[in-house]
Motif scaffolding. Structure first.
Motif, PDB file in Angstrom:
ATOM      1  N   VAL A  28       7.740 -35.910-130.669  1.00 53.16           N
ATOM      2  CA  VAL A  28       8.576 -37.047-131.053  1.00 53.16           C
ATOM      3  C   VAL A  28       9.737 -36.582-131.936  1.00 53.16           C
ATOM      4  N   LYS A  29       9.472 -35.647-132.808  1.00 48.77           N
ATOM      5  CA  LYS A  29      10.526 -35.111-133.674  1.00 48.77           C
ATOM      6  C   LYS A  29      11.597 -34.400-132.856  1.00 48.77           C
ATOM      7  N   LEU A  30      11.184 -33.637-131.857  1.00 52.53           N
ATOM      8  CA  LEU A  30      12.122 -32.860-131.047  1.00 52.53           C
ATOM      9  C   LEU A  30      13.046 -33.744-130.219  1.00 52.53           C
ATOM     10  N   GLN A  31      12.611 -34.948-129.899  1.00 54.63           N
ATOM     11  CA  GLN A  31      13.439 -35.807-129.049  1.00 54.63           C
ATOM     12  C   GLN A  31      14.683 -36.321-129.769  1.00 54.63           C
ATOM     13  N   GLN A  32      14.765 -36.074-131.072  1.00 54.92           N
ATOM     14  CA  GLN A  32      15.948 -36.482-131.821  1.00 54.92           C
ATOM     15  C   GLN A  32      17.101 -35.496-131.649  1.00 54.92           C
ATOM     16  N   ASP A  33      16.822 -34.326-131.075  1.00 54.65           N
ATOM     17  CA  ASP A  33      17.841 -33.279-130.921  1.00 54.65           C
ATOM     18  C   ASP A  33      18.375 -33.294-129.487  1.00 54.65           C
ATOM     19  N   TYR A  36      18.538 -30.342-126.448  1.00 49.59           N
ATOM     20  CA  TYR A  36      17.425 -29.931-125.598  1.00 49.59           C
ATOM     21  C   TYR A  36      17.217 -30.914-124.451  1.00 49.59           C
ATOM     22  N   GLU A  37      16.786 -30.359-123.317  1.00 49.16           N
ATOM     23  CA  GLU A  37      16.225 -31.168-122.240  1.00 49.16           C
ATOM     24  C   GLU A  37      14.717 -30.962-122.304  1.00 49.16           C
ATOM     25  N   ARG A  38      13.956 -32.044-122.315  1.00 52.81           N
ATOM     26  CA  ARG A  38      12.522 -31.955-122.615  1.00 52.81           C
ATOM     27  C   ARG A  38      11.672 -32.471-121.454  1.00 52.81           C
ATOM     28  N   PHE A  39      10.634 -31.704-121.123  1.00 52.50           N
ATOM     29  CA  PHE A  39       9.673 -32.080-120.096  1.00 52.50           C
ATOM     30  C   PHE A  39       8.272 -32.068-120.715  1.00 52.50           C
ATOM     31  N   TYR A  40       7.557 -33.181-120.587  1.00 52.93           N
ATOM     32  CA  TYR A  40       6.180 -33.276-121.070  1.00 52.93           C
ATOM     33  C   TYR A  40       5.306 -33.794-119.939  1.00 52.93           C
ATOM     34  N   PHE A  41       4.218 -33.086-119.673  1.00 55.41           N
ATOM     35  CA  PHE A  41       3.450 -33.447-118.478  1.00 55.41           C
ATOM     36  C   PHE A  41       1.957 -33.544-118.730  1.00 55.41           C
ATOM     37  N   VAL A  42       1.315 -34.299-117.845  1.00 55.11           N
ATOM     38  CA  VAL A  42      -0.140 -34.425-117.829  1.00 55.11           C
ATOM     39  C   VAL A  42      -0.675 -33.323-116.917  1.00 55.11           C
ATOM     40  N   ALA A  43      -1.459 -32.416-117.491  1.00 52.88           N
ATOM     41  CA  ALA A  43      -1.951 -31.242-116.746  1.00 52.88           C
ATOM     42  C   ALA A  43      -3.258 -31.587-116.027  1.00 52.88           C
ATOM     43  N   ASP A  44      -3.150 -32.453-115.008  1.00 54.35           N
ATOM     44  CA  ASP A  44      -4.377 -32.924-114.354  1.00 54.35           C
ATOM     45  C   ASP A  44      -5.014 -31.868-113.460  1.00 54.35           C
ATOM     46  N   ALA A  71       2.929 -45.086-127.206  1.00 51.42           N
ATOM     47  CA  ALA A  71       2.682 -45.904-128.389  1.00 51.42           C
ATOM     48  C   ALA A  71       3.058 -45.164-129.664  1.00 51.42           C
ATOM     49  N   PHE A  72       2.862 -43.865-129.668  1.00 54.93           N
ATOM     50  CA  PHE A  72       3.147 -43.048-130.846  1.00 54.93           C
ATOM     51  C   PHE A  72       4.642 -42.803-131.023  1.00 54.93           C
ATOM     52  N   GLY A  73       5.414 -43.044-129.957  1.00 56.58           N
ATOM     53  CA  GLY A  73       6.864 -42.928-130.100  1.00 56.58           C
ATOM     54  C   GLY A  73       7.557 -41.990-129.137  1.00 56.58           C
ATOM     55  N   LEU A  74       6.822 -41.395-128.196  1.00 55.19           N
ATOM     56  CA  LEU A  74       7.486 -40.548-127.205  1.00 55.19           C
ATOM     57  C   LEU A  74       8.302 -41.450-126.278  1.00 55.19           C
ATOM     58  N   ASP A  75       9.586 -41.171-126.171  1.00 52.47           N
ATOM     59  CA  ASP A  75      10.533 -42.060-125.495  1.00 52.47           C
ATOM     60  C   ASP A  75      10.816 -41.557-124.087  1.00 52.47           C
ATOM     61  N   GLU A  76      10.492 -42.378-123.081  1.00 54.66           N
ATOM     62  CA  GLU A  76      10.713 -41.985-121.685  1.00 54.66           C
ATOM     63  C   GLU A  76      12.191 -41.888-121.336  1.00 54.66           C
ATOM     64  N   GLU A  77      13.064 -42.499-122.171  1.00 52.42           N
ATOM     65  CA  GLU A  77      14.508 -42.404-121.939  1.00 52.42           C
ATOM     66  C   GLU A  77      15.061 -41.065-122.417  1.00 52.42           C
ATOM     67  N   ASN A  79      12.993 -38.193-122.705  1.00 53.91           N
ATOM     68  CA  ASN A  79      12.152 -37.098-122.205  1.00 53.91           C
ATOM     69  C   ASN A  79      11.746 -37.373-120.765  1.00 53.91           C
ATOM     70  N   THR A  80      11.494 -36.311-120.023  1.00 59.17           N
ATOM     71  CA  THR A  80      10.919 -36.454-118.685  1.00 59.17           C
ATOM     72  C   THR A  80       9.410 -36.358-118.819  1.00 59.17           C
ATOM     73  N   ILE A  81       8.732 -37.466-118.563  1.00 61.74           N
ATOM     74  CA  ILE A  81       7.281 -37.543-118.694  1.00 61.74           C
ATOM     75  C   ILE A  81       6.690 -37.649-117.297  1.00 61.74           C
ATOM     76  N   PHE A  82       5.829 -36.703-116.919  1.00 59.63           N
ATOM     77  CA  PHE A  82       5.380 -36.670-115.524  1.00 59.63           C
ATOM     78  C   PHE A  82       3.952 -36.168-115.398  1.00 59.63           C
ATOM     79  N   VAL A  83       3.451 -36.239-114.164  1.00 55.22           N
ATOM     80  CA  VAL A  83       2.101 -35.792-113.846  1.00 55.22           C
ATOM     81  C   VAL A  83       2.191 -34.528-112.995  1.00 55.22           C
ATOM     82  N   GLN A  84       1.490 -33.513-113.401  1.00 58.34           N
ATOM     83  CA  GLN A  84       1.530 -32.214-112.727  1.00 58.34           C
ATOM     84  C   GLN A  84       1.278 -32.335-111.226  1.00 58.34           C
ATOM     85  N   SER A  85       0.248 -33.058-110.827  1.00 56.72           N
ATOM     86  CA  SER A  85      -0.136 -33.110-109.420  1.00 56.72           C
ATOM     87  C   SER A  85       0.839 -33.893-108.555  1.00 56.72           C
TER      88      SER A  85
END
Length: 334
Positions: A28-33, A36-44, A71-77, A79-85
């Motif tokens: 969440v802190k990093l998304q203020q900068d 960076y281009e940020r990718f966070y994923f679910v490692a299913d 809910a904790f504040g990670l913003d989908e706008e 960051n790229t939030i995705f599922v590995q599979s």
């Protein structure tokens, strides 16, 4: 050109305070900068390496975990939030990298023998478990990630990826991939209810999904400084799991008061816990409200993952075009 950050988590369901204030707070802190281009994923797919027998639980656990992220504040706008599979290119790169990875490298990965000892051979006697560092490497380098947020204890795992990048680039005779660097993050020490590291497997965690009442009950039985057998015994706050949570949830000036009073036996553990419950529930209240809202709007959460996976897939497709060209146009390999 922006630098790329990438990180992920296995889908374990609801997150506890150790997850939230260990990794997610930094995301969440990093998304203020904006540099960076940020990718966070679910490692299913990673979850299958040791949990294939419970694969039917993964979709729901994925949803619950991502709800906690948002809910904790990670913003989908931001960051790229995705599922590995949902990004099949991960599997293709994993396959190709597997062709050039020496088995000896995998057997030397620091956590390999530790995980076998902890989980037993029944859960770890499969190729996927042995080869998970290769899949991890594919996850990172397919996005040309420059930085991977890790704690100091995880740097050795990232070095495997860097070594594999050097090996691949050497074999194909060109720099297809860049070597990802660790983005070292300070991870606060968070102990569970029993004095061990907070962990779902230890059944000693406080979850974001816990109600105020459940949180109060858990804090009430939480281990404190073992030296304090009586209220009149002086304590060492820095060795107390309750005070470690105070360091996150209690204002700085009040922390010092509690620390000083504990060392002089001027405050008992019951009172110390009561103050923590108040501050902890106040801090988590808006996050819990966000979580409840998202639980009632799961379709939106699913769409965030679908949209993020499509965006990630575009980036992954571009990389795989380079990879195929490098491998199959190279006379030493073809």
């Amino acid at each position: 050109m922006k630098k790329t950050i990438l990180s992920g988590m296995r889908p374990t369901g609801e997150l506890h305070l150790g997850n939230l204030y260990g990794a997610l707070k930094n995301w969440v802190k990093l998304q203020q900068d904006d540099s960076y281009e940020r990718f966070y994923f679910v490692a299913d797919w990673h979850a299958l390496t040791t949990g294939f027998d419970a694969s039917e639980e993964i979709p729901q656990k994925t949803l619950n975990m991502v709800i906690d992220w948002l809910a904790f504040g990670l913003d989908e706008e931001k960051n790229t939030i995705f599922v590995q599979s949902l990004v099949k290119e991960h599997a293709e790169l994993f396959l190709l990298l597997s062709m050039i990875t020496p088995v000896g490298w995998l057997e030397r990965v620091p956590s390999y023998k530790d995980q076998i000892a902890q989980l037993g051979k029944a859960k770890t006697s499969n190729y996927g478990f042995l080869g998970y560092p290769v899949l991890m490497a594919a996850d990172i380098i397919i996005y040309k990630a420059h930085l991977v947020p890790v704690g100091l204890d995880q740097v050795a795992h990232l070095e495997f990826t860097r070594e594999l990048v050097r090996h691949f680039n050497h074999l194909v005779g060109r720099d297809v991939f860049i070597e990802p660097q660790p983005l070292l993050t300070e991870v606060p020490k968070i102990l569970g209810l029993d004095g061990r590291k907070m962990s779902k497997s230890y059944d000693n965690a406080i979850y974001l999904s816990d109600s105020e009442e459940e949180t109060q009950k858990k804090i009430r039985v939480m281990f404190t400084d073992p030296r304090r057998k009586r209220k009149t015994d002086p304590g060492v706050a820095e060795e107390c799991g309750v005070f470690m949570l105070h360091k996150i949830f209690t204002p700085k000036d009040k922390q010092e008061e509690i620390k000083d009073a504990c060392s002089k036996a001027q405050i008992g553990c019951v009172e110390c816990k009561r103050l923590l419950v108040k501050n902890l529930n106040e801090a988590l209240s808006p996050i819990r409200e966000n979580r409840n809202r998202l639980l009632n709007d799961k379709d939106t959460v699913k769409q965030i993952l679908i949209d993020g996976s499509k965006k990630a897939s575009q980036k992954a497709k571009e990389t795989m075009e380079e990879v195929r060209d490098a491998i199959f146009s190279n006379s030493r390999l073809g």
